[in-house]
Design a protein around this motif. Structure first.
Motif, PDB file in Angstrom:
ATOM      1  N   GLU A 405       0.829  -1.218   0.000  1.00 19.17           N
ATOM      2  CA  GLU A 405       0.000   0.000   0.000  1.00 19.17           C
ATOM      3  C   GLU A 405       0.858   1.260   0.000  1.00 19.17           C
ATOM      4  O   GLU A 405       1.637   1.503   0.910  1.00 19.17           O
ATOM      5  CB  GLU A 405      -0.907   0.006   1.236  1.00 19.17           C
ATOM      6  CG  GLU A 405      -1.867   1.180   1.210  1.00 19.17           C
ATOM      7  CD  GLU A 405      -2.507   1.467   2.566  1.00 19.17           C
ATOM      8  OE1 GLU A 405      -2.765   0.520   3.329  1.00 19.17           O
ATOM      9  OE2 GLU A 405      -2.717   2.657   2.856  1.00 19.17           O
ATOM     10  N   LEU A 406       0.678   2.047  -1.059  1.00 19.06           N
ATOM     11  CA  LEU A 406       1.419   3.306  -1.172  1.00 19.06           C
ATOM     12  C   LEU A 406       0.520   4.482  -0.817  1.00 19.06           C
ATOM     13  O   LEU A 406       0.974   5.505  -0.317  1.00 19.06           O
ATOM     14  CB  LEU A 406       1.928   3.459  -2.617  1.00 19.06           C
ATOM     15  CG  LEU A 406       2.576   4.782  -2.982  1.00 19.06           C
ATOM     16  CD1 LEU A 406       3.872   4.963  -2.202  1.00 19.06           C
ATOM     17  CD2 LEU A 406       2.858   4.849  -4.473  1.00 19.06           C
ATOM     18  N   CYS A 407      -0.762   4.314  -1.096  1.00 18.37           N
ATOM     19  CA  CYS A 407      -1.684   5.432  -1.007  1.00 18.37           C
ATOM     20  C   CYS A 407      -3.024   4.944  -0.480  1.00 18.37           C
ATOM     21  O   CYS A 407      -3.457   3.860  -0.859  1.00 18.37           O
ATOM     22  CB  CYS A 407      -1.892   5.882  -2.443  1.00 18.37           C
ATOM     23  SG  CYS A 407      -2.004   7.573  -2.704  1.00 18.37           S
ATOM     24  N   GLY A 408      -3.662   5.730   0.382  1.00 20.24           N
ATOM     25  CA  GLY A 408      -5.008   5.382   0.837  1.00 20.24           C
ATOM     26  C   GLY A 408      -5.884   6.614   0.758  1.00 20.24           C
ATOM     27  O   GLY A 408      -5.452   7.701   1.139  1.00 20.24           O
ATOM     28  N   GLY A 409      -7.096   6.437   0.243  1.00 20.65           N
ATOM     29  CA  GLY A 409      -7.972   7.602   0.136  1.00 20.65           C
ATOM     30  C   GLY A 409      -9.422   7.173   0.105  1.00 20.65           C
ATOM     31  O   GLY A 409      -9.738   5.974   0.107  1.00 20.65           O
ATOM     32  N   SER A 410     -10.317   8.161   0.077  1.00 30.67           N
ATOM     33  CA  SER A 410     -11.742   7.821   0.000  1.00 30.67           C
ATOM     34  C   SER A 410     -12.542   9.061  -0.359  1.00 30.67           C
ATOM     35  O   SER A 410     -12.055  10.189  -0.230  1.00 30.67           O
ATOM     36  CB  SER A 410     -12.245   7.294   1.347  1.00 30.67           C
ATOM     37  OG  SER A 410     -12.363   8.351   2.274  1.00 30.67           O
ATOM     38  N   LEU A 411     -13.779   8.813  -0.788  1.00 34.50           N
ATOM     39  CA  LEU A 411     -14.742   9.907  -0.779  1.00 34.50           C
ATOM     40  C   LEU A 411     -15.136  10.045   0.683  1.00 34.50           C
ATOM     41  O   LEU A 411     -15.153   9.063   1.427  1.00 34.50           O
ATOM     42  CB  LEU A 411     -15.967   9.561  -1.630  1.00 34.50           C
ATOM     43  CG  LEU A 411     -15.717   9.364  -3.130  1.00 34.50           C
ATOM     44  CD1 LEU A 411     -17.041   9.107  -3.841  1.00 34.50           C
ATOM     45  CD2 LEU A 411     -15.006  10.575  -3.742  1.00 34.50           C
ATOM     46  N   ARG A 412     -15.459  11.265   1.106  1.00 34.23           N
ATOM     47  CA  ARG A 412     -15.823  11.470   2.508  1.00 34.23           C
ATOM     48  C   ARG A 412     -17.344  11.497   2.637  1.00 34.23           C
ATOM     49  O   ARG A 412     -18.043  11.982   1.719  1.00 34.23           O
ATOM     50  CB  ARG A 412     -15.245  12.788   3.027  1.00 34.23           C
ATOM     51  CG  ARG A 412     -13.814  13.109   2.618  1.00 34.23           C
ATOM     52  CD  ARG A 412     -12.819  12.007   2.925  1.00 34.23           C
ATOM     53  NE  ARG A 412     -11.434  12.457   2.686  1.00 34.23           N
ATOM     54  CZ  ARG A 412     -10.382  11.654   2.688  1.00 34.23           C
ATOM     55  NH1 ARG A 412     -10.539  10.349   2.851  1.00 34.23           N
ATOM     56  NH2 ARG A 412      -9.173  12.133   2.499  1.00 34.23           N
ATOM     57  N   GLU A 413     -17.828  11.024   3.782  1.00 31.44           N
ATOM     58  CA  GLU A 413     -19.285  11.034   4.004  1.00 31.44           C
ATOM     59  C   GLU A 413     -19.730  12.476   4.181  1.00 31.44           C
ATOM     60  O   GLU A 413     -19.462  13.092   5.210  1.00 31.44           O
ATOM     61  CB  GLU A 413     -19.624  10.198   5.245  1.00 31.44           C
ATOM     62  CG  GLU A 413     -21.100  10.007   5.455  1.00 31.44           C
ATOM     63  CD  GLU A 413     -21.771   9.410   4.216  1.00 31.44           C
ATOM     64  OE1 GLU A 413     -22.327  10.212   3.430  1.00 31.44           O
ATOM     65  OE2 GLU A 413     -21.724   8.186   4.028  1.00 31.44           O
ATOM     66  N   GLU A 414     -20.382  13.031   3.143  1.00 29.83           N
ATOM     67  CA  GLU A 414     -20.760  14.452   3.223  1.00 29.83           C
ATOM     68  C   GLU A 414     -22.188  14.611   3.709  1.00 29.83           C
ATOM     69  O   GLU A 414     -22.650  15.724   3.972  1.00 29.83           O
ATOM     70  CB  GLU A 414     -20.555  15.131   1.855  1.00 29.83           C
ATOM     71  CG  GLU A 414     -21.694  15.022   0.857  1.00 29.83           C
ATOM     72  CD  GLU A 414     -21.782  13.664   0.160  1.00 29.83           C
ATOM     73  OE1 GLU A 414     -21.056  12.737   0.541  1.00 29.83           O
ATOM     74  OE2 GLU A 414     -22.620  13.536  -0.770  1.00 29.83           O
ATOM     75  N   ARG A 415     -22.936  13.464   3.856  1.00 26.68           N
ATOM     76  CA  ARG A 415     -24.347  13.549   4.228  1.00 26.68           C
ATOM     77  C   ARG A 415     -24.465  13.572   5.755  1.00 26.68           C
ATOM     78  O   ARG A 415     -24.057  12.612   6.430  1.00 26.68           O
ATOM     79  CB  ARG A 415     -25.095  12.366   3.614  1.00 26.68           C
ATOM     80  CG  ARG A 415     -25.068  12.411   2.078  1.00 26.68           C
ATOM     81  CD  ARG A 415     -25.366  11.076   1.445  1.00 26.68           C
ATOM     82  NE  ARG A 415     -24.329  10.079   1.694  1.00 26.68           N
ATOM     83  CZ  ARG A 415     -24.297   8.877   1.134  1.00 26.68           C
ATOM     84  NH1 ARG A 415     -25.232   8.529   0.277  1.00 26.68           N
ATOM     85  NH2 ARG A 415     -23.332   8.026   1.418  1.00 26.68           N
ATOM     86  N   LEU A 416     -25.009  14.655   6.266  1.00 28.34           N
ATOM     87  CA  LEU A 416     -25.028  14.896   7.718  1.00 28.34           C
ATOM     88  C   LEU A 416     -25.648  13.738   8.497  1.00 28.34           C
ATOM     89  O   LEU A 416     -25.086  13.255   9.477  1.00 28.34           O
ATOM     90  CB  LEU A 416     -25.775  16.211   8.005  1.00 28.34           C
ATOM     91  CG  LEU A 416     -25.934  16.568   9.481  1.00 28.34           C
ATOM     92  CD1 LEU A 416     -24.588  16.772  10.156  1.00 28.34           C
ATOM     93  CD2 LEU A 416     -26.777  17.840   9.635  1.00 28.34           C
ATOM     94  N   ASP A 417     -26.828  13.257   8.039  1.00 26.92           N
ATOM     95  CA  ASP A 417     -27.522  12.218   8.831  1.00 26.92           C
ATOM     96  C   ASP A 417     -26.703  10.935   8.905  1.00 26.92           C
ATOM     97  O   ASP A 417     -26.566  10.319   9.965  1.00 26.92           O
ATOM     98  CB  ASP A 417     -28.934  11.963   8.252  1.00 26.92           C
ATOM     99  CG  ASP A 417     -28.910  11.766   6.744  1.00 26.92           C
ATOM    100  OD1 ASP A 417     -27.894  12.146   6.100  1.00 26.92           O
ATOM    101  OD2 ASP A 417     -29.880  11.195   6.199  1.00 26.92           O
ATOM    102  N   LEU A 418     -26.109  10.525   7.784  1.00 24.77           N
ATOM    103  CA  LEU A 418     -25.327   9.280   7.775  1.00 24.77           C
ATOM    104  C   LEU A 418     -24.071   9.413   8.631  1.00 24.77           C
ATOM    105  O   LEU A 418     -23.703   8.508   9.370  1.00 24.77           O
ATOM    106  CB  LEU A 418     -24.933   8.902   6.342  1.00 24.77           C
ATOM    107  CG  LEU A 418     -26.077   8.441   5.444  1.00 24.77           C
ATOM    108  CD1 LEU A 418     -25.569   8.131   4.042  1.00 24.77           C
ATOM    109  CD2 LEU A 418     -26.740   7.206   6.031  1.00 24.77           C
TER     110      LEU A 418
END
Ligand code: 4AD
Length: 481
Positions: A405-418
């Motif tokens: 593993e060289l890199c780790g990333g993600s989309l971030r949870e932008e939905r307040l309720d979740l």
């Protein structure tokens, strides 16, 4: 009027005289050059001065030959002097100042050499006690024992120059692509990854400052600048940070450090993981091409002497675009293999180094992106892929040959309720109320990643142990210097 003209003339001739003697005087003051400048023939024929450390001494009957290096290039400058200039203190490792005339060399190996008329030993070096020996090629393991001296070897000198060039390449990638650099803090009151492998910060200041609790809240050395980048990504659509991260990993592996350098970026208004994948791939390609072009000699030293054959791997990495597979596909690959893994390969299990290396090999020993990891494997901020049948998040890891593993990333949870529900489940909603605020006020889909800079250098140079690509490695049970 005549008198005034004569006065002006005499002032003028005094001025000319001063200029003439200044020029004459300057002619005899040697021009200070760095070794790399001398090697490129700057100030050819002029009286120059070079300062550096002796890499070889060869006294002959009539002449004395030295090689002097000042860290500005892998190549040292050849100095030729009369035999009388020899001095018993001129030894391998000693510091010298050499003055003389820069001339064209008759040797094929170097186009220019310094014909010395003065050699001054600035700092002596006892060659018997000095741990590095002239003409010996010491292994990386051997030189690692001397963190205070190893920058004086050719191989570590090359590493430091490549490290510096790669840093510049990464900054220029971000600058050229409209990212704003943010100085995220080293001391923080949050644990971004929630993995618990953190160092606490304590002051040794006066006890009357909050009973020794300087900040009045528990504080740690940062494990990642991501959450601070996310704060700024609420107003800046492209931001990045490049600095130290700290993890109290109790592991002595070849790819873990307690203090390492991470490049992190955060991008607002993302549509999908592909937006992140594109930035990671572009940055990887652009930085690597820059380093290969601008540090060719230093990189070659590694590819020829330290890790023969690795250049072909690097070239192959740059040739094609990086394939993308899902975590579920990676698990299928592992399940179908006949390899006996130490750790389980069931869906939901973490991919260990052995698994990552196998997947990379399976993909032609080339980099591969793995996406959509199980929800429970990733931290609270990763965006829930609600539409998938298995519970996964929109996360991505870049796996590369030799490193994993060289890199780790993600989309971030932008939905307040979740996000609130996930933080409440983890009992963290109060601690991260400010993070929830980011979703209350102008929240947008966004995502980011972190690339381990030291692992990146391992990847392009083919260096097996991460301790050999950082100037001062810190790891469990070791903090030298
Ligand atoms: O995958 P990680 O833990 O991701 C994060 O920290 C995210 N918050 C980054 C982000 O999205 N902004 O770490 C990112 C990378 C890893 O892929 C690895 O290359 C490197 O950091 N890394 C280490 N390098 C050396 N020693 C360690 N102990 C490391 N831990 C992680």
């Amino acid at each position: 009027m005549f008198q005034a003209a004569a006065k002006t003339l005499s002032v003028f001739s005094v001025y000319r005289g001063v200029l003439f003697s200044l020029r004459h005087y300057c002619k005899n003051i040697p021009i200070k050059l760095r070794v790399s400048e001398a090697l490129s023939g700057a100030e050819l024929g002029a009286n120059v001065k070079v300062q550096g450390w002796v890499r070889s001494v060869r006294p002959q009957k009539k002449n004395l030959f030295l090689h002097v290096n000042d860290g500005s290039s892998l190549q040292s400058l050849q100095v030729v002097g009369r035999a009388e200039l020899d001095d018993p203190l001129l030894t391998f490792g000693s510091a010298v100042e050499v003055s003389g005339v820069l001339k064209k060399s008759t040797h094929q190996k170097q186009p220019f050499e310094l014909e010395a008329d003065q050699i001054r030993v600035v700092g002596t070096c006892n060659p018997i006690d000095f741990p590095f020996k002239i003409k010996e090629r010491h292994s990386l393991e051997y030189i690692r024992q001397f963190p205070h001296l190893r920058c004086r070897t050719n191989v570590f000198g090359s590493l430091l120059r490549v490290r510096s060039e790669a840093t510049a390449a990464i900054h220029s990638y971000f600058k050229n692509n409209g990212f704003v650099q943010i100085h995220t803090p080293i001391i923080t009151s949050n644990d971004c990854e929630g993995a618990g492998e953190i160092f606490s910060v304590q002051s040794s200041g006066p006890q009357d400052v909050d009973d020794g609790n300087f900040f009045s809240v528990p504080t740690f050395l940062t494990v990642s600048g991501q959450l601070h980048l996310e704060v700024v990504s609420g107003a800046f659509s492209r931001v990045y940070t490049f600095g130290q991260s700290f993890r109290a990993d109790n592991s002595q592996t070849r790819r873990h450090l307690a203090e390492f350098f991470m490049v992190e970026a955060e991008i607002s208004f993302t549509q999908s993981l592909e937006d992140l994948i594109k930035v990671i791939e572009d940055m990887f390609r652009s930085a690597t091409e820059h380093v290969l072009a601008h540090s060719a000699e230093d990189v070659d030293l590694f590819h020829q002497r330290v890790t023969p054959g690795h250049r072909a791997t690097v070239d192959a990495m740059l040739k094609k675009s990086i394939p993308v597979i899902t975590y579920t596909e990676a698990i299928d690959i592992l399940k179908r293999s006949s390899e006996n893994f130490d750790f389980p390969t069931d869906w939901g299990c973490d991919l260990k180094t052995e698994h990552e290396k196998y997947v990379v090999k399976h993909c032609g020993n080339l980099p591969v992106f793995v996406t959509d990891y199980p929800y429970d494997l990733k931290p609270f901020y990763a965006r829930d892929n609600q539409e998938h049948s298995e519970r996964t998040v929109a996360a991505v890891d870049l796996l590369v040959p030799g490193v994993g593993e060289l890199c780790g990333g993600s989309l971030r949870e932008e939905r307040l309720d979740l996000l609130r529900a996930r933080l409440e489940d983890a009992g963290l909603a109060d601690t991260y109320s400010w993070y929830l605020d980011l979703r209350r006020f102008g929240s947008v889909p966004h995502g980011g990643f972190g690339l381990g800079f030291d692992r990146y250098l391992q990847c392009i140079l083919g260096v097996d142990n991460i301790k050999d690509v950082i100037p001062f490695p810190r790891f469990v049970q070791s903090c030298l210097l």
